[in-house]
Design a protein around this motif. Sequence first.
Motif, short mmCIF file in Angstrom:
data_model
loop_
_atom_site.label_atom_id
_atom_site.label_comp_id
_atom_site.label_asym_id
_atom_site.label_seq_id
_atom_site.Cartn_x
_atom_site.Cartn_y
_atom_site.Cartn_z
N SER A 228 14.42 -20.41 39.38
CA SER A 228 15.39 -20.83 40.40
C SER A 228 16.82 -20.40 40.11
O SER A 228 17.62 -20.29 41.05
CB SER A 228 15.35 -22.36 40.56
OG SER A 228 14.09 -22.78 41.02
N ASN A 229 17.17 -20.22 38.85
CA ASN A 229 18.56 -19.87 38.54
C ASN A 229 18.77 -18.39 38.87
O ASN A 229 18.42 -17.49 38.11
CB ASN A 229 18.89 -20.14 37.07
CG ASN A 229 20.39 -20.12 36.82
OD1 ASN A 229 21.10 -19.27 37.34
ND2 ASN A 229 20.87 -21.06 36.02
N TYR A 230 19.37 -18.16 40.01
CA TYR A 230 19.48 -16.82 40.60
C TYR A 230 20.17 -15.82 39.67
O TYR A 230 19.61 -14.77 39.34
CB TYR A 230 20.25 -16.95 41.92
CG TYR A 230 20.47 -15.67 42.68
CD1 TYR A 230 19.42 -15.03 43.32
CD2 TYR A 230 21.75 -15.12 42.77
CE1 TYR A 230 19.64 -13.87 44.05
CE2 TYR A 230 21.97 -13.96 43.50
CZ TYR A 230 20.91 -13.34 44.13
OH TYR A 230 21.12 -12.18 44.84
N PHE A 231 21.36 -16.16 39.20
CA PHE A 231 22.12 -15.23 38.38
C PHE A 231 21.52 -15.09 36.98
O PHE A 231 21.53 -14.00 36.41
CB PHE A 231 23.59 -15.67 38.30
CG PHE A 231 24.31 -15.56 39.61
CD1 PHE A 231 24.64 -14.31 40.14
CD2 PHE A 231 24.66 -16.69 40.33
CE1 PHE A 231 25.29 -14.19 41.36
CE2 PHE A 231 25.32 -16.58 41.54
CZ PHE A 231 25.64 -15.33 42.06
N SER A 233 18.39 -15.26 36.29
CA SER A 233 17.19 -14.41 36.41
C SER A 233 17.57 -12.93 36.46
O SER A 233 16.90 -12.08 35.85
CB SER A 233 16.41 -14.79 37.67
OG SER A 233 15.89 -16.10 37.56
N ILE A 234 18.63 -12.61 37.19
CA ILE A 234 19.12 -11.23 37.22
C ILE A 234 19.50 -10.79 35.81
O ILE A 234 19.11 -9.71 35.34
CB ILE A 234 20.33 -11.10 38.15
CG1 ILE A 234 19.93 -11.40 39.60
CG2 ILE A 234 20.96 -9.71 38.06
CD1 ILE A 234 21.12 -11.50 40.57
N ARG A 280 12.33 -20.73 47.79
CA ARG A 280 12.41 -20.45 46.35
C ARG A 280 11.99 -19.02 46.04
O ARG A 280 12.66 -18.30 45.29
CB ARG A 280 11.52 -21.44 45.58
CG ARG A 280 11.95 -22.90 45.73
CD ARG A 280 11.07 -23.85 44.94
NE ARG A 280 11.51 -25.22 45.16
CZ ARG A 280 10.75 -26.18 45.68
NH1 ARG A 280 9.49 -25.92 46.02
NH2 ARG A 280 11.22 -27.40 45.85
N SER A 283 14.57 -16.29 47.15
CA SER A 283 15.67 -16.18 46.20
C SER A 283 15.22 -15.49 44.91
O SER A 283 15.92 -14.62 44.36
CB SER A 283 16.22 -17.58 45.88
OG SER A 283 17.13 -17.53 44.80
N GLU A 284 14.03 -15.85 44.44
CA GLU A 284 13.53 -15.28 43.19
C GLU A 284 13.20 -13.80 43.33
O GLU A 284 13.46 -13.01 42.41
CB GLU A 284 12.31 -16.10 42.74
CG GLU A 284 12.69 -17.48 42.24
CD GLU A 284 11.56 -18.50 42.30
OE1 GLU A 284 11.82 -19.68 41.98
OE2 GLU A 284 10.43 -18.13 42.66
N SER A 287 16.47 -11.93 43.18
CA SER A 287 16.98 -11.79 41.81
C SER A 287 16.15 -10.77 41.04
O SER A 287 16.69 -10.03 40.19
CB SER A 287 16.98 -13.14 41.09
OG SER A 287 15.68 -13.66 40.94
#
Length: 455
Positions: A228-231, A233-234, A280, A283-284, A287
């Motif tokens: 879930s943590n977008y940045f 994960s990138i 979810r 967004s994933e 990323s």
Amino acid sequence: MSTFLFDGFETLSPSAWKQKIQVDLKGADYNETLLWKSNEGIVVKPFYSLEDRNNAAIDLPERGFRICQSIFVDDIGISNKLAIDALKRGANAIQFTATSSFDHQNLLKGIDLSETTLYFHLQFLDPAFVKLLDQYCKNADVYYQIDPIGHLARTGNWYTNLTADINHTKEIVEHIDCSLHVNTSIYQNAGANTVQELAYALAHTNEYIEIFGKSIIEKMHYSFSVGSNYFFSIAKLRAFRILHRSLAERHGVKSAKAHIFTQPSLRNKTIYDYNVNMLRTTSECMSAILGGSDTISNVSYDSLYHKSNEFGERISRNQLLILQKEAYLQEAQNIANGTYYIENITKQFAEKALEVFKQIEKGGGFLKQLKNGSIQKKVQESAKREQEQFNKQEIALLGTNKLPNKEDRMKDNLEIYPFLKQNNSKTLIPPIPPIRLSEQYEKHRLETEYYDREQ
């Protein structure tokens, strides 16, 4: 480019910005008030500047991402039809998962092997079958997701035993390219934090190098799950490419480039208010794209409780198609370059993961620490901490522990069991099973559904 619009503004240093923020805080401590530290120890600041750039060389894909459809091989005819349909509807890669050998000619019948990237997630070791399959696919872009150490970590047992598994794998990798796989999703879906996941991916890789020699680096590829943590994960995917390059160069291999297959995590997916899973996974997947994945296979919103179905798979594939075609993200693998925040946390992830990797190597290596339970213990500690945060609503899953729909009923809609199944069979080591954050919450809610209805 003209700069006249900016010439009237005074250039401020980061220290000047910090001083201004400190004044506005009216006595509150800057570090305690505005600096946030993640579970991994990553420090997130309220602002970033040019000084946070590190210009690290990252071996990102030269072309955009592939859209992959994942298919379990059971009935050959059905699996073949599903693959052909997915390719007609926009996919350009197929992942076949199988637990035993299969009729590969009929499975691949009608598929243009010159235009399709294939992933064979083989949950068994059979060198003769793999060589036969590879001979048939000699003109295709093929990756064999064979990972005996990952199998040991996930199940607690070798396929046969250590010696047989290594010998069978050696027979495969000596003859076939792209034939060794590191499945880091095992650790992420079990609750490992990002630093642990990166360190284990590196140590897992190094274990194979110790067994098969440095040339194996060029035959390896990787699976990641993004959460879930977008940045974060990138940054995770970008940090791994930095670490992979560093490890390869340490062994004198300069041409190796990590190939990354990415899927959304299952750890944060839910059976209640299941449509939120689409938000979810969107967004994933984004990323995963911006992180520089080579191939992305989405997860259906209803995969936890429904058998594979045409509607769910079509929706999951269309999510990627929308990102690729309508959001114009087909060639977006370089977009994060120069982003102060992402570059800063990428560097932090790489540095912290390298420290953990070095500790694993000092402790005898990844396989030894799996056998003595050290890796399992660290993953359990991370998962426990995250679970406590979920229980306190410090980690929120919308529709589950945050703003739940009280009228939602699921007990009669479960086609498959959505929870971790207890394995009572004897294992060589404690396994690292996947477990979702919402499992205990959902079990309790299922038990009380009929009671709530009567009230």
